[in-house]
Design a protein around this motif. Structure first.
Motif, mmCIF file in Angstrom:
data_model
loop_
_atom_site.group_PDB
_atom_site.id
_atom_site.type_symbol
_atom_site.label_atom_id
_atom_site.label_comp_id
_atom_site.label_asym_id
_atom_site.label_seq_id
_atom_site.Cartn_x
_atom_site.Cartn_y
_atom_site.Cartn_z
ATOM 1 N N ASP A 192 1.080 -1.142 -0.160
ATOM 2 C CA ASP A 192 0.058 0.048 -0.127
ATOM 3 C C ASP A 192 1.045 1.332 -0.096
ATOM 4 N N VAL A 193 0.552 2.161 -1.180
ATOM 5 C CA VAL A 193 1.117 3.584 -0.980
ATOM 6 C C VAL A 193 0.470 4.391 -0.074
ATOM 7 N N LEU A 194 1.080 5.058 0.996
ATOM 8 C CA LEU A 194 0.127 5.805 1.815
ATOM 9 C C LEU A 194 0.210 7.445 1.359
ATOM 10 N N ALA A 195 1.261 7.832 0.658
ATOM 11 C CA ALA A 195 1.350 9.313 0.227
ATOM 12 C C ALA A 195 2.577 9.352 -0.391
ATOM 13 N N ARG A 196 2.744 10.395 -1.289
ATOM 14 C CA ARG A 196 4.019 10.764 -1.924
ATOM 15 C C ARG A 196 4.005 12.362 -1.687
ATOM 16 N N ASN A 197 5.296 12.809 -1.084
ATOM 17 C CA ASN A 197 5.520 14.256 -0.790
ATOM 18 C C ASN A 197 6.389 14.685 -1.931
ATOM 19 N N TYR A 198 6.330 16.178 -2.281
ATOM 20 C CA TYR A 198 7.004 16.458 -3.477
ATOM 21 C C TYR A 198 7.618 17.902 -2.993
ATOM 22 N N PHE A 199 8.917 18.066 -3.223
ATOM 23 C CA PHE A 199 9.661 19.230 -2.831
ATOM 24 C C PHE A 199 10.499 19.508 -4.214
ATOM 25 N N TYR A 200 10.098 21.041 -4.302
ATOM 26 C CA TYR A 200 11.111 21.676 -5.758
ATOM 27 C C TYR A 200 12.044 22.579 -4.948
ATOM 28 N N LEU A 201 13.216 22.242 -5.052
ATOM 29 C CA LEU A 201 14.336 23.107 -4.494
ATOM 30 C C LEU A 201 14.752 24.018 -5.479
ATOM 31 N N ASN A 202 14.621 25.385 -4.973
ATOM 32 C CA ASN A 202 15.094 26.563 -5.475
ATOM 33 C C ASN A 202 16.693 26.844 -5.315
ATOM 34 N N VAL A 203 17.609 26.905 -6.111
ATOM 35 C CA VAL A 203 18.855 26.916 -5.530
ATOM 36 C C VAL A 203 19.179 28.588 -5.851
ATOM 37 N N THR A 204 19.486 29.557 -5.263
ATOM 38 C CA THR A 204 20.188 30.691 -5.436
ATOM 39 C C THR A 204 21.595 31.036 -5.422
ATOM 40 N N ALA A 205 22.170 31.301 -6.522
ATOM 41 C CA ALA A 205 23.870 31.399 -6.467
ATOM 42 C C ALA A 205 24.058 32.623 -5.382
ATOM 43 N N GLY A 206 25.106 32.381 -4.550
ATOM 44 C CA GLY A 206 25.760 33.281 -3.661
ATOM 45 C C GLY A 206 27.121 33.481 -3.720
ATOM 46 N N SER A 207 27.835 34.097 -2.897
ATOM 47 C CA SER A 207 29.030 34.259 -2.486
ATOM 48 C C SER A 207 29.733 32.789 -2.368
ATOM 49 N N GLN A 208 29.240 32.135 -1.518
ATOM 50 C CA GLN A 208 29.705 30.841 -1.079
ATOM 51 C C GLN A 208 29.662 29.883 -2.244
ATOM 52 N N GLY A 209 28.689 30.004 -2.989
ATOM 53 C CA GLY A 209 28.559 29.299 -4.050
ATOM 54 C C GLY A 209 29.654 29.522 -4.958
ATOM 55 N N ALA A 210 29.837 30.877 -5.410
ATOM 56 C CA ALA A 210 30.897 31.365 -6.115
ATOM 57 C C ALA A 210 32.391 30.871 -5.910
ATOM 58 N N GLU A 211 32.428 30.903 -4.538
ATOM 59 C CA GLU A 211 33.765 30.489 -4.208
ATOM 60 C C GLU A 211 33.971 29.023 -4.236
ATOM 61 N N THR A 212 32.812 28.237 -4.108
ATOM 62 C CA THR A 212 33.062 26.686 -4.183
ATOM 63 C C THR A 212 33.263 26.613 -5.661
ATOM 64 N N GLU A 213 32.758 27.150 -6.326
ATOM 65 C CA GLU A 213 32.919 26.998 -7.880
ATOM 66 C C GLU A 213 34.283 27.256 -8.377
ATOM 67 N N LEU A 214 34.703 28.452 -7.939
ATOM 68 C CA LEU A 214 36.254 28.719 -8.013
ATOM 69 C C LEU A 214 37.053 27.839 -7.603
ATOM 70 N N GLN A 215 36.948 27.161 -6.464
ATOM 71 C CA GLN A 215 37.847 26.058 -5.974
ATOM 72 C C GLN A 215 37.700 24.779 -6.626
ATOM 73 N N ASP A 216 36.597 24.803 -7.334
ATOM 74 C CA ASP A 216 36.413 23.581 -8.234
ATOM 75 C C ASP A 216 37.041 23.675 -9.571
ATOM 76 N N ILE A 217 37.156 24.980 -10.167
ATOM 77 C CA ILE A 217 37.962 25.279 -11.360
ATOM 78 C C ILE A 217 39.189 25.418 -10.954
ATOM 79 N N PHE A 218 39.744 25.781 -9.711
ATOM 80 C CA PHE A 218 41.383 25.718 -9.696
ATOM 81 C C PHE A 218 41.809 24.345 -9.628
ATOM 82 N N ARG A 219 40.956 23.261 -8.788
ATOM 83 C CA ARG A 219 41.197 22.057 -8.786
ATOM 84 C C ARG A 219 41.261 21.181 -10.029
ATOM 85 N N ALA A 220 40.380 21.794 -10.898
ATOM 86 C CA ALA A 220 40.375 21.175 -12.258
ATOM 87 C C ALA A 220 41.581 21.457 -13.182
ATOM 88 N N VAL A 221 41.978 22.884 -13.027
ATOM 89 C CA VAL A 221 43.304 23.369 -13.631
ATOM 90 C C VAL A 221 44.309 22.737 -13.295
#
Length: 317
Positions: A228-257
């Motif tokens: 028996d399926v009792l219920a299904r929940n749905y969550f739409y995750l809206n992600v806003t770019a921020g300074s922390q996100g930019a720093e994380t992206e730069l770290q990924d770029i440096f690591r990849a380079v």
């Protein structure tokens, strides 16, 4: 009485009696059982069976609209099964049905009053077993008329933050309920054919740490028990770019380079400016970032050297 006549008699009596909605007595007894009750009171050859059956129907008519929680259904069945047995005993004891039937109705009132109603259905969604009811008017179980799929809930997060999605419903669920998660990137939807599975048999929550732009999309959590399926929940995750996100992206770029073949020379050194500019894709994002880092380091080194020269010059006699 011939066997064929005994089989046809209930049908004939049913046609003689006016139609009506079923009641609890009808739900938990057969026409043959009710006819037998009247035969105990009046004998098999009596012509007053129709009047007896009509008296039974009228006496128990107040219970035609009785509604109880489905968990109380077995108790309700026992009450009316006992009524049939009690009336048969009264008939064999030659008590008139005009006396025995009202007494039986009065005797079951306290038992019926103790039966518990079902908890109310909790909107907006879910298969709520405990909220099912049994209706004597239709002799059937009735479920909450609610969909299994809950509305999509919007969740807003910045890149780099921690995101926790918890699968819960506002009604009581059994302890052995299972949770399963699905995900579709970027889309806001409840079309399960578009989702891919995440963590089969996982717990009621998932954690994204840190939240990235690639996490944007719809997460679906299904609650089930056995088949028996009792219920299904749905969550739409809206992600806003921020300074922390930019720093994380730069770290990924440096690591990849630094880890890419272009990031290391033949002797393990970083490429020079002329080498970077000589590449066909010299203005690629990674090369531009690396160039900016090189220029910054060069400026810092020049500043340190110039400061050292000035201090040496000022210290001379």
């Amino acid at each position: 009485m011939p066997a064929a006549s005994q089989l046809l008699l209930p049908l004939c009596l049913g046609l003689l009696l006016p139609p009506r909605a079923p009641g609890c007595l009808d739900c938990f007894s057969t026409p043959q059982q009710r006819l037998r009750v009247c035969q105990f009171f009046l004998g098999h050859a009596s012509s007053r069976h129709v009047a007896c059956l009509g008296a039974l129907r009228a006496a128990f008519q107040p219970h035609a609209q009785l509604v109880v929680g489905v968990a109380e259904m077995e108790k309700l069945k026992d009450v009316f099964s006992n009524v049939i047995f009690s009336l048969e005993q009264k008939g064999m004891a030659k008590v008139p049905y005009q006396v025995a039937v009202p007494e039986a109705v009065a005797r079951i009132q306290p038992e019926l009053a103790q039966l518990k109603p079902a908890p109310a259905c909790v909107p907006p969604c879910g298969y709520q077993k405990d909220a099912q009811v049994y209706k004597c008017a239709s002799c059937s179980r009735v479920e909450c008329q609610l969909p299994l799929d809950c509305p999509v809930e919007d969740v807003w997060k910045n890149e780099g933050e921690r995101t926790t999605l918890t699968c819960r419903v506002p009604f009581q669920t059994p302890p052995d309920v299972r949770h399963s998660w699905k995900f579709v990137k970027d889309l806001r939807t409840r079309d399960l054919s578009l989702f891919r599975d995440l963590h089969p048999g996982a717990s009621s929550s998932i954690v994204l740490r840190p939240t990235r732009g690639s996490h944007r999309g719809t997460y679906a959590c299904q609650l089930a028990q056995a088949d028996d399926v009792l219920a299904r929940n749905y969550f739409y995750l809206n992600v806003t770019a921020g300074s922390q996100g930019a720093e994380t992206e730069l770290q990924d770029i440096f690591r990849a380079v630094l880890q890419s073949p272009a990031g290391h020379g033949a002797e393990g050194r970083l490429p020079g400016l002329s080498e970077l500019l000589a590449e066909p894709d010299s203005l690629h994002k990674r090369n531009v970032v690396l160039l900016m880092v090189g220029l910054a380091l060069s400026a810092l080194l020049g500043t340190l050297l110039l400061g050292g020269v000035c201090r040496w010059a000022m210290g001379r006699p």
